[in-house]
Design an enzyme around this catalytic site. Structure first.
Site, PDB file in Angstrom:
ATOM      1  N   SER A  45      12.557 -18.189   0.012  1.00  0.00           N
ATOM      2  CA  SER A  45      11.174 -18.672  -0.027  1.00  0.00           C
ATOM      3  C   SER A  45      10.733 -19.211  -1.384  1.00  0.00           C
ATOM      4  CB  SER A  45      10.210 -17.569   0.415  1.00  0.00           C
ATOM      5  OG  SER A  45      10.115 -16.575  -0.579  1.00  0.00           O
ATOM      6  N   LYS A  82       6.426 -14.177  -4.818  1.00  0.00           N
ATOM      7  CA  LYS A  82       5.710 -15.423  -4.493  1.00  0.00           C
ATOM      8  C   LYS A  82       4.978 -15.893  -5.748  1.00  0.00           C
ATOM      9  CE  LYS A  82       6.595 -14.911  -0.060  1.00  0.00           C
ATOM     10  NZ  LYS A  82       7.822 -15.456   0.423  1.00  0.00           N
TER      11      LYS A  82
END
Length: 181
Positions: free
Chosen positions: A39, A77
Site C-alpha cells: 500500500s 500510511k
C-alpha cells in the site's frame, strides 16, 4: 571473592544495564516495525524494516505506524488530513482546505498509470463519511499506492492515540551475507 567471580559479576551487571537501557529506548523513544503489503509502494516496499520514533510530533505528509482500526495489526500510511481540515481529491489533484497541494511522493506511481486513468478516484470527506472536516483528535491517512491501498477511504479516520509513531528510518531487507538486496 575470586577475580574470576568479580569479572563474571561485572559482565552480568553490564549486560543487565544494557538490556534495561534497550528496553527503555524501545518502550519510550524508538521501536522497529516491518512493512507488510504494497500500500505504500514505491516509497516503502513489502519487507522493509523501519525505525519508528514514538516522540515525534505528527504532521501532514508524515509516514506513520498506527494500530489498525479494523484489524489486530499495525498499518503504515501517510497523514493527509489533520483535525479541522477539509480533504478532497478531484482529477488526481489533492485539495486540503480548498487549496491544491502537491504530492511529490506519488510522482513515480502517477507516471506508471495508463494515460487517461486516475491514480486516486475522486472523493470528499462528505462523500465518504458524511462530514465536512477531519474530526477532533483524529487523522485522515492514505497509502501511496492508491489503487491497492486499504486506507482512510475504507476504514475512516484514525484516532491520534492509535498512532505508534513516525517512520524515521527505512532499513532495506538484507540478503544472507548482510548486504542490501
Amino acid at each position: 571473592m575470586s577475580s574470576g567471580t568479580k569479572e563474571l559479576l561485572s559482565w552480568v551487571k553490564a549486560i543487565v544495564i544494557a538490556v534495561v537501557i534497550a528496553f527503555l529506548i524501545r518502550q519510550f523513544l524508538f521501536t522497529p516495525s516491518l512493512v507488510k503489503g504494497e500500500s505504500m509502494m514505491p516509497n516503502l516496499q513489502d519487507g522493509n524494516r523501519l525505525i519508528v520514533s514514538k516522540i515525534s510530533k505528527i504532521e501532514r505528509y508524515d509516514e506513520i505506524i498506527f494500530h489498525a482500526p479494523d484489524a489486530d495489526e499495525e498499518y503504515v500510511k501517510r497523514v493527509i488530513g489533520l483535525p479541522g481540515d477539509t480533504v478532497e481529491m478531484k482529477n488526481d489533484q489533492l485539495y486540503i482546505n480548498g487549496k491544491a497541494v502537491p504530492e511529490p511522493y506519488l510522482k513515480q506511481k502517477k507516471s506508471e498509470q495508463p494515460e487517461g486513468t486516475l491514480l486516486t478516484e475522486d472523493f470528499t470527506l462528505n462523500s465518504l463519511f458524511g462530514v465536512e472536516k477531519v474530526p477532533k483528535d483524529t487523522l485522515f491517512v492514505l497509502g501511496d499506492n492508491r489503487p491497492a491501498s486499504k486506507d482512510g477511504r475504507i476504514f475512516g479516520f484514525i484516532k491520534k492515540d492509535s498512532v505508534v509513531g513516525e517512520v524515521k528510518l527505512r532499513i532495506w531487507p538484507l540478503n544472507k551475507i548482510g548486504f542490501p538486496k
